[in-house]
Design a protein around this motif. Sequence first.
Motif, PDB file in Angstrom:
ATOM      1  N   LEU A  22       0.834  -1.163   0.094  1.00 58.28           N
ATOM      2  CA  LEU A  22      -0.074   0.004  -0.035  1.00 58.28           C
ATOM      3  C   LEU A  22       0.870   1.201   0.040  1.00 58.28           C
ATOM      4  O   LEU A  22       1.861   1.408   0.321  1.00 58.28           O
ATOM      5  CB  LEU A  22      -1.019   0.136   1.212  1.00 58.28           C
ATOM      6  CG  LEU A  22      -1.857  -1.111   1.299  1.00 58.28           C
ATOM      7  CD1 LEU A  22      -2.688  -1.152   2.838  1.00 58.28           C
ATOM      8  CD2 LEU A  22      -2.700  -1.152   0.143  1.00 58.28           C
ATOM      9  N   ASP A  23       0.451   2.309  -0.418  1.00 59.71           N
ATOM     10  CA  ASP A  23       1.112   3.523  -0.547  1.00 59.71           C
ATOM     11  C   ASP A  23       0.091   4.608   0.200  1.00 59.71           C
ATOM     12  O   ASP A  23      -0.790   4.995  -0.147  1.00 59.71           O
ATOM     13  CB  ASP A  23       1.069   4.080  -2.020  1.00 59.71           C
ATOM     14  CG  ASP A  23       2.058   5.368  -1.921  1.00 59.71           C
ATOM     15  OD1 ASP A  23       2.059   6.230  -1.155  1.00 59.71           O
ATOM     16  OD2 ASP A  23       2.291   6.038  -3.058  1.00 59.71           O
ATOM     17  N   GLU A  24       0.633   4.798   1.450  1.00 57.66           N
ATOM     18  CA  GLU A  24      -0.227   5.653   2.473  1.00 57.66           C
ATOM     19  C   GLU A  24      -0.492   7.092   1.911  1.00 57.66           C
ATOM     20  O   GLU A  24      -1.707   7.471   2.071  1.00 57.66           O
ATOM     21  CB  GLU A  24       0.841   5.857   3.842  1.00 57.66           C
ATOM     22  CG  GLU A  24       0.145   6.599   4.775  1.00 57.66           C
ATOM     23  CD  GLU A  24       0.946   6.705   5.947  1.00 57.66           C
ATOM     24  OE1 GLU A  24       0.276   6.966   7.100  1.00 57.66           O
ATOM     25  OE2 GLU A  24       2.218   7.129   5.873  1.00 57.66           O
ATOM     26  N   ILE A  31      -3.821   6.642  -0.166  1.00 53.57           N
ATOM     27  CA  ILE A  31      -5.175   6.131   0.873  1.00 53.57           C
ATOM     28  C   ILE A  31      -6.025   7.304   1.133  1.00 53.57           C
ATOM     29  O   ILE A  31      -5.303   8.242   2.051  1.00 53.57           O
ATOM     30  CB  ILE A  31      -4.858   5.351   1.918  1.00 53.57           C
ATOM     31  CG1 ILE A  31      -3.933   4.191   1.543  1.00 53.57           C
ATOM     32  CG2 ILE A  31      -6.171   5.050   2.789  1.00 53.57           C
ATOM     33  CD1 ILE A  31      -3.410   3.277   2.543  1.00 53.57           C
ATOM     34  N   ARG A  66      -8.783  11.947  10.067  1.00 58.39           N
ATOM     35  CA  ARG A  66      -7.574  11.688  10.405  1.00 58.39           C
ATOM     36  C   ARG A  66      -7.031  12.434  11.609  1.00 58.39           C
ATOM     37  O   ARG A  66      -6.531  11.905  12.514  1.00 58.39           O
ATOM     38  CB  ARG A  66      -6.687  12.229   9.218  1.00 58.39           C
ATOM     39  CG  ARG A  66      -5.189  12.169   9.403  1.00 58.39           C
ATOM     40  CD  ARG A  66      -4.291  12.608   8.387  1.00 58.39           C
ATOM     41  NE  ARG A  66      -4.987  12.485   6.881  1.00 58.39           N
ATOM     42  CZ  ARG A  66      -4.587  11.516   6.286  1.00 58.39           C
ATOM     43  NH1 ARG A  66      -3.901  10.394   6.908  1.00 58.39           N
ATOM     44  NH2 ARG A  66      -4.978  11.279   4.980  1.00 58.39           N
ATOM     45  N   ASP A 104      -5.604   4.015  14.021  1.00 58.91           N
ATOM     46  CA  ASP A 104      -5.009   3.911  12.754  1.00 58.91           C
ATOM     47  C   ASP A 104      -6.142   3.833  11.791  1.00 58.91           C
ATOM     48  O   ASP A 104      -7.038   2.662  11.974  1.00 58.91           O
ATOM     49  CB  ASP A 104      -3.727   2.736  12.659  1.00 58.91           C
ATOM     50  CG  ASP A 104      -3.283   2.583  11.259  1.00 58.91           C
ATOM     51  OD1 ASP A 104      -3.938   3.328  10.210  1.00 58.91           O
ATOM     52  OD2 ASP A 104      -2.253   2.083  11.220  1.00 58.91           O
ATOM     53  N   LEU A 161      -6.297   2.695   8.971  1.00 55.51           N
ATOM     54  CA  LEU A 161      -6.440   1.654   8.426  1.00 55.51           C
ATOM     55  C   LEU A 161      -7.262   0.279   9.094  1.00 55.51           C
ATOM     56  O   LEU A 161      -7.641  -0.741   8.243  1.00 55.51           O
ATOM     57  CB  LEU A 161      -5.224   0.998   8.019  1.00 55.51           C
ATOM     58  CG  LEU A 161      -4.235   1.639   6.946  1.00 55.51           C
ATOM     59  CD1 LEU A 161      -2.735   1.175   6.838  1.00 55.51           C
ATOM     60  CD2 LEU A 161      -5.087   1.607   5.617  1.00 55.51           C
ATOM     61  N   LEU A 183       3.148  -1.459   3.991  1.00 58.37           N
ATOM     62  CA  LEU A 183       2.774  -0.043   3.728  1.00 58.37           C
ATOM     63  C   LEU A 183       3.905   1.012   3.547  1.00 58.37           C
ATOM     64  O   LEU A 183       4.688   1.018   4.097  1.00 58.37           O
ATOM     65  CB  LEU A 183       1.986   0.580   5.106  1.00 58.37           C
ATOM     66  CG  LEU A 183       1.370   2.051   4.748  1.00 58.37           C
ATOM     67  CD1 LEU A 183       0.364   2.190   3.773  1.00 58.37           C
ATOM     68  CD2 LEU A 183       1.066   2.768   6.224  1.00 58.37           C
ATOM     69  N   ARG A 184       3.932   1.539   2.396  1.00 60.05           N
ATOM     70  CA  ARG A 184       4.971   2.572   2.265  1.00 60.05           C
ATOM     71  C   ARG A 184       4.447   4.063   2.783  1.00 60.05           C
ATOM     72  O   ARG A 184       3.500   4.586   2.391  1.00 60.05           O
ATOM     73  CB  ARG A 184       5.157   2.694   0.589  1.00 60.05           C
ATOM     74  CG  ARG A 184       6.098   3.787   0.491  1.00 60.05           C
ATOM     75  CD  ARG A 184       7.629   3.636   0.619  1.00 60.05           C
ATOM     76  NE  ARG A 184       8.144   2.288  -0.289  1.00 60.05           N
ATOM     77  CZ  ARG A 184       9.505   1.808  -0.223  1.00 60.05           C
ATOM     78  NH1 ARG A 184      10.166   2.302   0.802  1.00 60.05           N
ATOM     79  NH2 ARG A 184       9.404   0.872  -0.720  1.00 60.05           N
ATOM     80  N   SER A 185       5.217   4.523   3.745  1.00 59.23           N
ATOM     81  CA  SER A 185       4.794   5.503   4.573  1.00 59.23           C
ATOM     82  C   SER A 185       5.043   6.705   3.644  1.00 59.23           C
ATOM     83  O   SER A 185       5.641   6.895   2.862  1.00 59.23           O
ATOM     84  CB  SER A 185       5.489   5.733   6.017  1.00 59.23           C
ATOM     85  OG  SER A 185       6.728   6.086   5.495  1.00 59.23           O
ATOM     86  N   ARG A 186       4.296   8.054   4.101  1.00 57.39           N
ATOM     87  CA  ARG A 186       4.429   9.179   3.823  1.00 57.39           C
ATOM     88  C   ARG A 186       5.976   9.626   3.651  1.00 57.39           C
ATOM     89  O   ARG A 186       6.402  10.625   2.417  1.00 57.39           O
ATOM     90  CB  ARG A 186       3.607  10.203   4.188  1.00 57.39           C
ATOM     91  CG  ARG A 186       2.240   9.902   4.069  1.00 57.39           C
ATOM     92  CD  ARG A 186       1.256  11.002   5.063  1.00 57.39           C
ATOM     93  NE  ARG A 186      -0.083  10.759   4.730  1.00 57.39           N
ATOM     94  CZ  ARG A 186      -0.822  11.274   3.919  1.00 57.39           C
ATOM     95  NH1 ARG A 186      -0.252  11.957   2.892  1.00 57.39           N
ATOM     96  NH2 ARG A 186      -2.093  10.847   3.769  1.00 57.39           N
ATOM     97  N   VAL A 228       1.818  -4.237   7.696  1.00 58.09           N
ATOM     98  CA  VAL A 228       0.184  -4.029   8.322  1.00 58.09           C
ATOM     99  C   VAL A 228      -0.234  -5.115   8.695  1.00 58.09           C
ATOM    100  O   VAL A 228      -0.735  -5.921   7.697  1.00 58.09           O
ATOM    101  CB  VAL A 228      -0.371  -3.175   7.055  1.00 58.09           C
ATOM    102  CG1 VAL A 228      -1.888  -3.031   7.694  1.00 58.09           C
ATOM    103  CG2 VAL A 228       0.370  -1.858   6.947  1.00 58.09           C
TER     104      VAL A 228
END
Length: 368
Positions: A274-276, A279, A286, A295, A297, A346-349, A356
Motif C-alpha cells: 500500500l501507498d499511504e 489512501i 485523520r 490507525d 487502516l 505500507l509505504r509511509s509518507r 500492516v
Amino acid sequence: MLPTFSLQFPIPISDYPTITLAHGGGGKLSQMLVERMFVPAFANPELETLHDGAILDFKLQIANSKLTNADGQSAICNLQFAFSTDSYVISPRFFPGGDIGSLAVHGTVNDLAMCGARPRYLSAGFILEEGLPMEELWRIVQSMAAAAQAAGVRIVTGDTKVVERGKGDGIFINTAGVGVIPAGVQIAPGRARPGDVVLVNGPIASHGIAIMSVREGLTFETAVESDSAALNGLVEAILAAGGEAVHVLRDPTRGGVASSLNEIAAAARVGIRLDEARIPVLEEVRGACEILGFDPLYVANEGKCLVIVATDAAEAVLVAMRDHPLGRDAAIIGLVVAEHPRKVYLRSRIGGLRVVDMLSGEQLPRIC
C-alpha cells in the motif's frame, strides 16, 4: 452411519476460556474463532472459501420444446446465487449518517455485491428487548424499508423474538440475503494475482469515527458522518467496466482496510503493498484518529469497497468508479506482488516500509 466429530477443542482454553469482545472485532481472534472452530465444524466447499457470502451453483433442466438442443434433449441452465447473513448489534442505535435499520440492509446488500451478485431478497430477524420504545422501533423499521427500496431489494420474510428487560440492549437485527450472479462473473478472495492493482472507492474510517464521536460526546469543526451505503449499484458499474479483469471485491467493515487486505493476501498467497499517500482519509477523520490513537487502516467502514483488478483494466475501473456518486473520490492505493506472500506492507509518507498486520484485539466494539 452416524457422523463423527472431533473431541479436541480447537482453541487453547488456557488462553481464551471465555469469549471476549475482541473475538468479534474482525482481527486475529475473530479469524481464529472462524477458522479453528466454525469452519472445521461445518466443513463444506462453499464455506471454506471464506468469502463475504456463499456461492451456490444450481443446474436447472428446462423442459421447453423451443429450448431443446440438436438431439431433442431439454436445455440445462446453470445458475449461480450468492447467499449471505449478518447480525447487527451496533451501539448507539442511531448515529450521524444512519441507524441500525439502514445499516442492517446496507451490510447484507454489500456482502452479496462483494460476491459479484445482484442482491434481490432479504430476510429480517428482530431480537427486541422488553421496554424498547415503540416509536423507536417504528423509526428503525421505516429506515430499513427506505434503505431496501433505494437498494432495489425486497424484505420478504422474517422473525421476531422478545427477551426480558436488561437482556437484549434494546434491539439486535439479523438480515440474510440472496442475489443472482451474472454469467461470467467470478469474484473470490483467492483470485488476487501479482500485478493486480488495489483500489478503494473513497475516504476510509468515517463510520468508526462517527460512532465513536457519539459514544464519547466528541465534536469536530466539521461533522463526521458514517459512510453507510448500499454498494450494489457501484459494483455493477465496476463489473461493467472491468469484466473478468475484476478479481476481488471486499467491503472493509470490522477490522478495516488492513484486516480485509490481510485476509485477501492469505487466501491468494500473495503480498500486497500500500501507498499511504494515496489512501484517502477525510482531514477531520485523520485528526480524530490521531487524537484517539487509532490507525485509520483498522477503523470500520460501511460504505467502502476494495477492488482488486488486473492492471490493464485498472484505469477503466477507476473512471467508472469516479462516475458513480459513491465513488467520486476513488483512488488506486496499492499493488499485489509476488514478494512477501500472505503479508501486507505500507509505504509511509516519509518513505519507510512497515508491516500492516491484523489486530489481535478490538479497537471499537459494537461497531456494526
